[in-house]
Motif scaffolding. Structure first.
Motif, PDB file in Angstrom:
ATOM      1  N   PRO A 292       0.964  -1.071   0.068  1.00  0.00           N
ATOM      2  CA  PRO A 292      -0.047   0.022  -0.060  1.00  0.00           C
ATOM      3  C   PRO A 292       0.824   1.364  -0.115  1.00  0.00           C
ATOM      4  N   GLU A 293       1.919   1.401   0.482  1.00  0.00           N
ATOM      5  CA  GLU A 293       2.857   2.484   0.708  1.00  0.00           C
ATOM      6  C   GLU A 293       3.758   2.526  -0.569  1.00  0.00           C
ATOM      7  N   GLU A 294       3.681   1.722  -1.481  1.00  0.00           N
ATOM      8  CA  GLU A 294       4.653   1.844  -2.644  1.00  0.00           C
ATOM      9  C   GLU A 294       3.869   1.956  -3.898  1.00  0.00           C
ATOM     10  N   GLY A 295       4.383   2.660  -4.949  1.00  0.00           N
ATOM     11  CA  GLY A 295       3.877   2.560  -6.338  1.00  0.00           C
ATOM     12  C   GLY A 295       4.374   1.429  -6.861  1.00  0.00           C
ATOM     13  N   ARG A 296       3.519   0.784  -7.815  1.00  0.00           N
ATOM     14  CA  ARG A 296       3.795  -0.501  -8.338  1.00  0.00           C
ATOM     15  C   ARG A 296       3.684  -0.136  -9.825  1.00  0.00           C
ATOM     16  N   GLY A 297       4.094  -1.136 -10.761  1.00  0.00           N
ATOM     17  CA  GLY A 297       3.967  -1.174 -12.026  1.00  0.00           C
ATOM     18  C   GLY A 297       4.948  -1.719 -12.916  1.00  0.00           C
ATOM     19  N   TYR A 298       5.008  -1.668 -14.257  1.00  0.00           N
ATOM     20  CA  TYR A 298       5.977  -2.153 -15.099  1.00  0.00           C
ATOM     21  C   TYR A 298       6.015  -1.288 -16.440  1.00  0.00           C
ATOM     22  N   LEU A 299       7.085  -1.295 -17.090  1.00  0.00           N
ATOM     23  CA  LEU A 299       7.236  -0.744 -18.612  1.00  0.00           C
ATOM     24  C   LEU A 299       8.071  -1.703 -19.431  1.00  0.00           C
ATOM     25  N   SER A 300       7.248  -1.813 -20.494  1.00  0.00           N
ATOM     26  CA  SER A 300       8.055  -2.813 -21.575  1.00  0.00           C
ATOM     27  C   SER A 300       7.870  -1.999 -23.109  1.00  0.00           C
ATOM     28  N   VAL A 301       9.259  -1.858 -23.681  1.00  0.00           N
ATOM     29  CA  VAL A 301       9.318  -1.321 -24.840  1.00  0.00           C
ATOM     30  C   VAL A 301       9.928  -2.220 -25.798  1.00  0.00           C
ATOM     31  N   LEU A 302       9.232  -2.559 -26.895  1.00  0.00           N
ATOM     32  CA  LEU A 302       9.402  -3.758 -27.934  1.00  0.00           C
ATOM     33  C   LEU A 302       9.474  -2.962 -29.282  1.00  0.00           C
ATOM     34  N   GLY A 303      10.563  -3.294 -29.987  1.00  0.00           N
ATOM     35  CA  GLY A 303      10.680  -2.825 -31.460  1.00  0.00           C
ATOM     36  C   GLY A 303      11.582  -3.761 -32.369  1.00  0.00           C
ATOM     37  N   GLU A 304      11.223  -3.423 -33.748  1.00  0.00           N
ATOM     38  CA  GLU A 304      11.820  -4.329 -34.554  1.00  0.00           C
ATOM     39  C   GLU A 304      12.023  -3.403 -35.821  1.00  0.00           C
ATOM     40  N   PHE A 305      13.265  -2.959 -36.196  1.00  0.00           N
ATOM     41  CA  PHE A 305      13.124  -2.078 -37.343  1.00  0.00           C
ATOM     42  C   PHE A 305      14.446  -2.711 -38.379  1.00  0.00           C
ATOM     43  N   GLU A 306      14.200  -2.342 -39.474  1.00  0.00           N
ATOM     44  CA  GLU A 306      15.159  -2.776 -40.630  1.00  0.00           C
ATOM     45  C   GLU A 306      15.887  -1.625 -40.647  1.00  0.00           C
ATOM     46  N   ILE A 307      17.306  -1.555 -40.747  1.00  0.00           N
ATOM     47  CA  ILE A 307      18.017  -0.446 -40.544  1.00  0.00           C
ATOM     48  C   ILE A 307      19.001  -0.437 -41.968  1.00  0.00           C
ATOM     49  N   GLY A 308      19.106  -1.382 -42.551  1.00  0.00           N
ATOM     50  CA  GLY A 308      19.800  -1.665 -43.762  1.00  0.00           C
ATOM     51  C   GLY A 308      19.304  -2.873 -44.478  1.00  0.00           C
ATOM     52  N   PRO A 309      20.235  -3.026 -45.499  1.00  0.00           N
ATOM     53  CA  PRO A 309      19.696  -4.427 -46.374  1.00  0.00           C
ATOM     54  C   PRO A 309      20.214  -5.631 -45.476  1.00  0.00           C
ATOM     55  N   LYS A 310      19.135  -6.481 -45.208  1.00  0.00           N
ATOM     56  CA  LYS A 310      19.518  -7.783 -44.590  1.00  0.00           C
ATOM     57  C   LYS A 310      19.949  -7.429 -43.044  1.00  0.00           C
ATOM     58  N   THR A 311      19.781  -6.240 -42.899  1.00  0.00           N
ATOM     59  CA  THR A 311      20.039  -5.768 -41.183  1.00  0.00           C
ATOM     60  C   THR A 311      19.054  -5.137 -40.336  1.00  0.00           C
ATOM     61  N   ASP A 312      18.861  -6.003 -39.147  1.00  0.00           N
ATOM     62  CA  ASP A 312      17.682  -5.436 -38.311  1.00  0.00           C
ATOM     63  C   ASP A 312      18.213  -5.060 -37.032  1.00  0.00           C
ATOM     64  N   LEU A 313      17.454  -4.232 -36.448  1.00  0.00           N
ATOM     65  CA  LEU A 313      17.542  -3.749 -35.124  1.00  0.00           C
ATOM     66  C   LEU A 313      16.517  -4.178 -34.210  1.00  0.00           C
ATOM     67  N   LEU A 314      16.752  -5.164 -33.086  1.00  0.00           N
ATOM     68  CA  LEU A 314      15.702  -5.545 -32.212  1.00  0.00           C
ATOM     69  C   LEU A 314      15.976  -5.067 -30.996  1.00  0.00           C
ATOM     70  N   PHE A 315      14.783  -4.640 -30.302  1.00  0.00           N
ATOM     71  CA  PHE A 315      15.156  -4.340 -28.881  1.00  0.00           C
ATOM     72  C   PHE A 315      13.930  -4.617 -28.107  1.00  0.00           C
ATOM     73  N   ASP A 316      13.949  -5.001 -26.839  1.00  0.00           N
ATOM     74  CA  ASP A 316      12.990  -5.454 -26.045  1.00  0.00           C
ATOM     75  C   ASP A 316      13.447  -5.256 -24.493  1.00  0.00           C
ATOM     76  N   ILE A 317      12.982  -4.029 -23.961  1.00  0.00           N
ATOM     77  CA  ILE A 317      13.386  -3.325 -22.829  1.00  0.00           C
ATOM     78  C   ILE A 317      12.268  -3.502 -21.834  1.00  0.00           C
ATOM     79  N   THR A 318      12.521  -3.900 -20.467  1.00  0.00           N
ATOM     80  CA  THR A 318      11.368  -4.141 -19.680  1.00  0.00           C
ATOM     81  C   THR A 318      11.969  -3.850 -18.231  1.00  0.00           C
ATOM     82  N   THR A 319      11.424  -3.147 -17.531  1.00  0.00           N
ATOM     83  CA  THR A 319      11.649  -2.790 -16.074  1.00  0.00           C
ATOM     84  C   THR A 319      10.351  -2.851 -15.265  1.00  0.00           C
ATOM     85  N   VAL A 320      10.240  -3.514 -13.916  1.00  0.00           N
ATOM     86  CA  VAL A 320       9.287  -3.589 -13.065  1.00  0.00           C
ATOM     87  C   VAL A 320       9.645  -3.223 -11.691  1.00  0.00           C
ATOM     88  N   SER A 321       8.659  -2.624 -10.985  1.00  0.00           N
ATOM     89  CA  SER A 321       8.745  -2.072  -9.757  1.00  0.00           C
ATOM     90  C   SER A 321       9.302  -2.728  -8.711  1.00  0.00           C
TER      91      SER A 321
END
Length: 700
Positions: free
Chosen positions: A261-290
């Protein structure tokens, strides 16, 4: 005889001018006076993809209207169907009035009205309307319906606007809505309320989730889900955006509850997949929890580790490269985050080459960075950098007698740099040469019954020498013998340890294919060594001069039933490990069940034996009803781990999903909990969702 209006237009130029936008087909067409055209019998009017059928149509030239006697059916290009008893409408079918009408959207949502006004070919205004997607049988009230004083259907925006509406179940009003807006079933996405979920939790009490979907253009959307219960006030959110080069999703929750009851709780997740060049992908999955228990308390994840990863990947036909940075957060009560690997960097590059002399050449580069937040000396604070290179060559030869010989050679070079641990070498270079030869002799025969059998004995000789240096081991703390690595040159999962010495990998596999549709496979194998292998744990099946026997088999009966088992058996016939799984996919029953046994092994922090079975099953009681259950049971402790029960009812107009789950495990931060969820979805209003359930039938 059927006639075309085009023939009449040749005789009536003035009429052709008025009626040129539409085409009329009928059994009988005649002129009354000089300004009225009458068509009778199987009448069809076609205009710009819209089709009207009726028994009688009268075209009045001065008013430029069609007076139509039913039954009337109007079908538009988008699948909308209008049914009516009689009406007046323009020849272009854009404006008019229909009486005793019914509007059917996407062949699933029915709107019955005393009158429908068509305006500008875009709007349909319905009066004293009843709406349902359920099968209507005579005078019996449908399972659910909505009655409204007026409904406006916007065909362009694909929206329904309701005024003074009541929601009824079997004809009994249970909810009044002065005004409401709902999507029609042809709309894939639109701003509005999604299906609510009623949830009971033994920790949080009875609550409700009300998801609200917000469109932010063609490529973005936001979903906000308030979760209100006596024990929690939570707002869940999800943001999605599509780019030309990839996708981004951000989701999370903010909570104020009675668990902490005396603590703020929650979580955050950021997920992405991007093609940054020919046959090259940038992937990220960032998560944090209280806190450690949040994900489990709210049913988001059962994992005991939160992993955040950023990765760059390049994939070509003969090249694969990956570079990743990983952050780990440990959620177990008995784990100190500072003493565990927090930051991990991984590098892997492999290139395939095909020299002129034949065979396949592979060159590789791999590395690992490992950091702990602790300042202690020893394993609790150890930091590590490892960089390795490899060069391997393989060539296959098949003799005239059918023998298949594979020759392999490889050289691995690994550099280690260690900090905050004086019990291992601080800096070292390790060279590991490997040579191997594999002989396979596949034999096949066909039985008189038509069954085909394949017997393949395999013998492999491998020699390698890593120098037996006392180096830091972070990646290869656990290894097990299985069918996948029986003939591997190195069975350690990471590059910090290399398998040493002279060894013979021996095995035989037998496979039978029956023409009746079933097949079976049996594999038996063992490893013989010139010296002991102390780097492997006792229960891995790989330790000692002689490994355990690997016994694995599978029986598949057509596509419905599969039974698979794998065991590691000692010479004394004691089992070091055993796993059995059965899967059945039938017309009415789906079943998956498994049992696992692992002997105690303090070397890998398994102080007690593990014996557990798990089961998932679904039974289709009828086309409308489906019952499901799942369970896990700890046989050694004689205690259940978790259990669940689900019941789903669906038909052409509604889907009701009930689920009950119980988690029995507990710790300092997690208590046993029971959750009950119920969701009710009305088919016909869900954007992009078709009414694909079993269709009800009317009985006399």
């Amino acid at each position: 005889m059927r006639a075309l209006l085009a023939l009449c237009l040749c005789l009536l130029p003035c009429l052709a001018q008025a009626q040129g936008a539409a085409t009329l087909v009928a059994d009988r067409v005649f002129i009354e006076g000089e300004e009225r055209l009458i068509a009778e019998g199987n009448v069809e009017v076609l205009y710009d993809g819209t089709r009207l059928t009726a028994t009688r149509v009268i075209f009045d030239q001065p008013s430029d209207t069609l007076t139509i006697d039913g039954p009337i059916v109007i079908e538009t290009p988008d699948g909308t169907i209008l049914l009516a008893d009689q009406g007046q409408i323009q020849p272009t079918l854009e404006n008019g009035l229909l009486r005793g009408a019914r509007l059917v959207l996407d062949r699933q949502l029915q709107l019955a009205a005393t009158q429908i006004d068509r305006v500008e070919g875009r709007y349909s205004q319905l009066y004293k309307t009843s709406v349902t997607s359920c099968t209507v049988c005579g005078t019996r009230a449908p399972l659910w319906s909505i009655r409204a004083e007026r409904i406006i259907h916007d065909e362009q925006e694909r929206q329904l606007y309701l005024e003074n509406a009541q929601f009824l179940i079997r004809g009994v009003p249970i909810l009044w809505l002065p005004r409401a807006r709902l999507p029609d079933p042809t709309l894939e996405r639109t701003t509005g309320l999604l299906v609510p979920e009623l949830r009971f939790s033994s920790e949080l009490g009875t609550g409700i989730k009300l998801p609200y979907f917000i469109t932010l253009g063609r490529s973005r959307d936001l979903t906000l889900t308030p979760y209100l219960a006596p024990g929690t006030r939570t707002l869940e959110f999800r943001y999605r955006q599509a780019f030309r080069s990839g996708d981004l999703t951000i989701e999370g929750a903010v909570t104020d509850d009675d668990i902490l009851p005396e603590e703020g709780r929650g979580y955050l997740s950021v997920l992405g997949e991007f093609e940054i060049g020919p046959k090259t992908d940038l992937l990220f999955d960032i998560t944090t929890v209280s806190d450690n228990a949040y994900l489990l308390d709210y049913g988001i994840s059962r994992s005991d580790t939160v992993e955040s990863r950023i990765e760059l990947v390049r994939t070509e036909r003969d090249l694969f490269a990956s570079a990743a940075l990983v952050n780990l957060e440990y959620l177990r009560d008995n784990q100190n985050n500072a003493d565990e690997p927090n930051l991990i960097g991984d590098l892997f590059v492999e290139q395939r080459l095909f020299p002129a002399m034949g065979g396949e050449l592979r060159a590789g580069l791999d590395g690992r960075l490992l950091y702990r937040a602790s300042d202690d000396l020893g394993v609790e604070g150890r930091d590590l950098v490892r960089l390795g290179t490899s060069l391997s060559y393989r060539r296959d030869t098949v003799t005239a007698a059918g023998l298949r010989l594979t020759a392999e050679g490889a050289l691995f070079a690994d550099y280690f740099s260690v900090g905050q641990d004086n019990d291992v070498e601080q800096s070292a270079l390790r060279l590991t040469p490997v040579v191997a030869a594999t002989l396979r002799y596949p034999l096949s025969r066909t039985r008189p019954s038509g069954a085909t059998e394949l017997l393949e004995p395999v013998a492999q000789i491998v020699w390698s020498d890593s120098g037996n240096q006392d180096l830091a081991n972070e990646e290869s703390t656990r290894a097990d013998l299985d069918e996948g690595n029986l003939f591997a040159l190195d069975r350690f999962p990471g590059g910090d340890l290399r398998e040493d010495g002279l060894r013979a990998n021996l095995g035989v596999s037998w496979t039978r294919y029956n023409p009746r549709g079933w097949s079976s496979t049996l594999t038996l194998g063992r490893i013989l060594r010139a010296d002991d292998a102390p780097a492997f744990s006792d229960t891995s099946g790989l330790s000692g001069r002689q490994s355990d026997w690997l016994l694995a088999g599978q029986i598949r009966f057509s596509d419905a039933l599969t039974l698979a088992s794998r065991s590691l058996v000692e010479d004394s016939f004691d089992f070091g490990a055993s796993e059995t799984r059965i899967d059945f996919d039938g017309a009415f029953v789906d079943l998956s069940a498994s049992h696992i046994w692992l002997a105690a092994d303090p070397e890998i922090d398994r102080n007690n034996a593990v014996s557990e079975w798990a089961m998932e099953a679904a039974y289709r009681i009828s086309p409308n009803w489906e019952l499901s259950t799942d369970a896990r049971y700890d046989i050694r402790a004689d205690d259940p781990v978790e259990a669940g029960l689900g019941l789903v009812y669906r038909n052409e107009c509604v889907e009701v999903d009930l689920s009950l789950s119980r988690r029995y495990t507990s710790s300092d931060t997690v208590d046993p909990t029971t959750d009950f969820d119920i969701t009710v979805g009305l088919r016909g209003f869900s954007a992009g969702r078709s009414a694909d359930g079993p269709v009800g039938r009317c009985r006399n």
